[in-house]
Structure formats: C-alpha cells, structure tokens
Design an enzyme around this catalytic site. Structure first.
Site, PDB file in Angstrom:
ATOM      1  N   HIS A  86      28.003  32.234 -22.373  1.00 55.30           N
ATOM      2  CA  HIS A  86      28.804  31.045 -22.700  1.00 55.30           C
ATOM      3  C   HIS A  86      30.287  31.363 -22.781  1.00 55.30           C
ATOM      4  O   HIS A  86      30.675  32.501 -23.037  1.00 55.30           O
ATOM      5  CB  HIS A  86      28.424  30.481 -24.082  1.00 55.30           C
ATOM      6  CG  HIS A  86      26.969  30.431 -24.354  1.00 55.30           C
ATOM      7  ND1 HIS A  86      26.379  31.170 -25.341  1.00 55.30           N
ATOM      8  CD2 HIS A  86      25.977  29.733 -23.737  1.00 55.30           C
ATOM      9  CE1 HIS A  86      25.069  30.925 -25.354  1.00 55.30           C
ATOM     10  NE2 HIS A  86      24.798  30.067 -24.381  1.00 55.30           N
ATOM     11  N   HIS A  88      33.161  30.671 -25.321  1.00 49.31           N
ATOM     12  CA  HIS A  88      33.300  30.315 -26.730  1.00 49.31           C
ATOM     13  C   HIS A  88      34.731  29.867 -27.028  1.00 49.31           C
ATOM     14  O   HIS A  88      35.645  30.083 -26.226  1.00 49.31           O
ATOM     15  CB  HIS A  88      32.890  31.503 -27.607  1.00 49.31           C
ATOM     16  CG  HIS A  88      31.388  31.683 -27.697  1.00 49.31           C
ATOM     17  ND1 HIS A  88      30.693  31.687 -28.885  1.00 49.31           N
ATOM     18  CD2 HIS A  88      30.445  31.837 -26.717  1.00 49.31           C
ATOM     19  CE1 HIS A  88      29.391  31.854 -28.647  1.00 49.31           C
ATOM     20  NE2 HIS A  88      29.217  31.955 -27.342  1.00 49.31           N
ATOM     21  N   HIS A 104      30.472  27.696 -29.360  1.00 49.01           N
ATOM     22  CA  HIS A 104      30.625  27.352 -27.939  1.00 49.01           C
ATOM     23  C   HIS A 104      31.841  26.446 -27.738  1.00 49.01           C
ATOM     24  O   HIS A 104      32.097  25.565 -28.553  1.00 49.01           O
ATOM     25  CB  HIS A 104      29.375  26.615 -27.422  1.00 49.01           C
ATOM     26  CG  HIS A 104      28.152  27.470 -27.404  1.00 49.01           C
ATOM     27  ND1 HIS A 104      26.956  27.069 -26.845  1.00 49.01           N
ATOM     28  CD2 HIS A 104      27.943  28.731 -27.862  1.00 49.01           C
ATOM     29  CE1 HIS A 104      26.068  28.042 -26.974  1.00 49.01           C
ATOM     30  NE2 HIS A 104      26.636  29.056 -27.596  1.00 49.01           N
ATOM     31  N   HIS A 112      24.763  20.954 -27.185  1.00 47.77           N
ATOM     32  CA  HIS A 112      24.493  22.141 -26.377  1.00 47.77           C
ATOM     33  C   HIS A 112      23.407  21.803 -25.356  1.00 47.77           C
ATOM     34  O   HIS A 112      22.438  21.113 -25.665  1.00 47.77           O
ATOM     35  CB  HIS A 112      24.012  23.296 -27.261  1.00 47.77           C
ATOM     36  CG  HIS A 112      23.608  24.509 -26.480  1.00 47.77           C
ATOM     37  ND1 HIS A 112      24.531  25.297 -25.829  1.00 47.77           N
ATOM     38  CD2 HIS A 112      22.392  25.038 -26.196  1.00 47.77           C
ATOM     39  CE1 HIS A 112      23.882  26.270 -25.204  1.00 47.77           C
ATOM     40  NE2 HIS A 112      22.585  26.133 -25.408  1.00 47.77           N
ATOM     41  N   HIS A 121      28.091  21.341 -23.643  1.00 53.55           N
ATOM     42  CA  HIS A 121      29.362  21.977 -23.997  1.00 53.55           C
ATOM     43  C   HIS A 121      30.050  22.400 -22.705  1.00 53.55           C
ATOM     44  O   HIS A 121      29.369  22.850 -21.767  1.00 53.55           O
ATOM     45  CB  HIS A 121      29.115  23.227 -24.850  1.00 53.55           C
ATOM     46  CG  HIS A 121      28.457  22.953 -26.173  1.00 53.55           C
ATOM     47  ND1 HIS A 121      27.612  23.854 -26.770  1.00 53.55           N
ATOM     48  CD2 HIS A 121      28.537  21.882 -26.999  1.00 53.55           C
ATOM     49  CE1 HIS A 121      27.195  23.353 -27.943  1.00 53.55           C
ATOM     50  NE2 HIS A 121      27.740  22.152 -28.084  1.00 53.55           N
ATOM     51  N   ASP A 124      28.926  25.890 -21.728  1.00 52.14           N
ATOM     52  CA  ASP A 124      27.522  26.214 -21.457  1.00 52.14           C
ATOM     53  C   ASP A 124      27.298  26.673 -20.015  1.00 52.14           C
ATOM     54  O   ASP A 124      27.260  25.858 -19.094  1.00 52.14           O
ATOM     55  CB  ASP A 124      26.631  24.995 -21.743  1.00 52.14           C
ATOM     56  CG  ASP A 124      26.537  24.680 -23.223  1.00 52.14           C
ATOM     57  OD1 ASP A 124      26.911  25.550 -24.047  1.00 52.14           O
ATOM     58  OD2 ASP A 124      26.102  23.556 -23.550  1.00 52.14           O
ATOM     59  N   HIS A 161      24.867  37.204 -24.822  1.00 52.10           N
ATOM     60  CA  HIS A 161      23.993  37.326 -25.991  1.00 52.10           C
ATOM     61  C   HIS A 161      22.829  38.292 -25.750  1.00 52.10           C
ATOM     62  O   HIS A 161      22.429  38.540 -24.612  1.00 52.10           O
ATOM     63  CB  HIS A 161      23.444  35.957 -26.367  1.00 52.10           C
ATOM     64  CG  HIS A 161      24.497  35.033 -26.918  1.00 52.10           C
ATOM     65  ND1 HIS A 161      24.764  34.922 -28.257  1.00 52.10           N
ATOM     66  CD2 HIS A 161      25.358  34.197 -26.287  1.00 52.10           C
ATOM     67  CE1 HIS A 161      25.743  34.038 -28.433  1.00 52.10           C
ATOM     68  NE2 HIS A 161      26.128  33.583 -27.253  1.00 52.10           N
ATOM     69  N   ARG A 178      25.574  38.728 -30.372  1.00 51.17           N
ATOM     70  CA  ARG A 178      26.570  38.785 -29.293  1.00 51.17           C
ATOM     71  C   ARG A 178      26.728  40.244 -28.865  1.00 51.17           C
ATOM     72  O   ARG A 178      27.112  41.087 -29.680  1.00 51.17           O
ATOM     73  CB  ARG A 178      27.888  38.187 -29.792  1.00 51.17           C
ATOM     74  CG  ARG A 178      27.673  36.771 -30.320  1.00 51.17           C
ATOM     75  CD  ARG A 178      28.891  36.153 -30.965  1.00 51.17           C
ATOM     76  NE  ARG A 178      28.530  34.805 -31.457  1.00 51.17           N
ATOM     77  CZ  ARG A 178      29.394  33.837 -31.681  1.00 51.17           C
ATOM     78  NH1 ARG A 178      30.691  34.026 -31.496  1.00 51.17           N
ATOM     79  NH2 ARG A 178      28.974  32.662 -32.104  1.00 51.17           N
TER      80      ARG A 178
HETATM   81 ZN    ZN Z   1      26.585  25.382 -25.949  1.00 51.51          ZN
HETATM   82 CU    CU Z   2      27.386  32.182 -26.691  1.00 51.16          CU
END
Ligand code: ZN
Ligand code: CU
Length: 190
Positions: A86, A88, A104, A112, A121, A124, A161, A178
């Site tokens: 993602h 962020h 995010h 999400h 998002h 995403d 992640h 993360r």
């Molecule tokens: Zn998201």
């Molecule tokens: Cu993330």
C-alpha cells in the site's frame, strides 16, 4: 547640455542599463524552469528499506501514463506468498516498525478495498506475490493515484506487509506487520 547635465545623463543611463540587465537576468531564469513546473511530474520512485528485524528491500517506480500512473515494483527478501502492498499517508519511515507512515493514504475518505475497486483508498495496491526465493514483481496501471492535487502520492510512504491483504477487512486489509518502508520522491523524467 552643460557639464552637470552630462554627468546626470551618464548616471541615468548607467542605472537604466543595470535595471535592464536585471530584467533580462530574470527572463533567462524563467526560461529554464525545472521539469516539475514545465510539464508536471512524470516519474517518481520509492526505495524500500527493511523495518527492524526484517530483510525486505526493493524499488518501486511510478510513471505517468495515458490512463493513470504505472506502478512497477521489484521486491526481495519476502516469505513466499502474498504480501499487502500500500501507499500510506506519511512519507515517514523513521519508526523501527514502519508505523510512523500512518494508515493507508485515503484522501477521498473511502473504505479499504482492492485496487480494481472504484471505491477504495487511493493507496490500495492490494498484494505483491513472492516466489519461493522471496522475490516479487508487480506491474499495475492505477487510475486513482496522481502526481498533483489532493490524491498526489508524492512524499507519501510505501509499505510492504508481512501478511496478505484480504481486501475486505477495515481499514487495513489485516495484512499484519510492516516489513519494508519507503518514501515516494520525484524522479528524473525518462
Ligand atoms: Zn486501504
Ligand atoms: Cu499497508
């Protein structure tokens, strides 16, 4: 014209020529704008570094294309399988666990979801899939991200992640810890 008038004329001319030179100087500067102001940002890059206790690294490029922004990712050091990927909110990887990058990137206040969903998002990108050697690549043309305005990804964070983004759990996809973090910066146009 007497002598003092002549001196005055010379001084006036000298002042005028300095002013003119300054004017041309300014014009010369304006004729050499940087890439960002002449044609907008066309390339960006994020270099991923591992968070504490991990060994994940990689490079993500973002290129302006006709239908949006083309994301090309090359990541290594992963466990085999799917990993949440993602953008962020913050371009801040200073925290050992990557949490300084925030949640995010979601400038449009959406839920999400999957990258293919219209309601999602902006950040995403779904999952990146690593092979048995821990290497992963991804190419994706995204229509939500931009290089300018409220949805600009410039200066935001990129997070990989430990686990899979299930594309439904709110607000993060339940992708777990993360393992790598990077900051999206302006790159030299190709
Ligand atoms: Zn998201
Ligand atoms: Cu993330």
């Amino acid at each position: 014209m007497n002598k003092s008038q002549s001196y005055l004329a010379i001084i006036v001319l000298a002042v005028m020529s300095v002013a003119t030179a300054n004017l041309f100087g300014q014009q010369a500067d304006e004729s050499h704008p940087n890439n960002e102001t002449s044609s907008g940002i066309t390339m960006a890059i994020a270099v991923l570094n591992p968070t504490a206790g991990n060994n994940v690294s990689g490079t993500i490029t973002f290129a302006k294309v006709e239908n949006g922004i083309k994301v090309v990712a090359t990541v290594s050091g992963l466990t085999e399988g799917k990993h949440g990927f993602h953008i962020h909110q913050y371009g801040d990887c200073s925290g050992a666990d990557g949490k300084t990058a925030g949640g995010h990137f979601n400038p449009t206040a959406m839920k999400h979801s999957a990258p293919t969903d219209s309601i999602r998002h902006v950040g995403d990108i779904g999952n990146i899939v690593a092979d048995a050697d821990g290497n992963a690549t991804l190419e994706w043309v995204d229509s939500h991200m931009t290089f300018e305005g409220a949805s600009s990804i410039i200066g935001r964070g990129v997070i990989i992640h430990a686990g899979e983004d299930d594309l439904t759990s709110q607000p993060t996809g339940a992708a777990g810890a993360r393992v790598a973090c990077g900051v999206i910066g302006i790159a030299k146009a190709e």
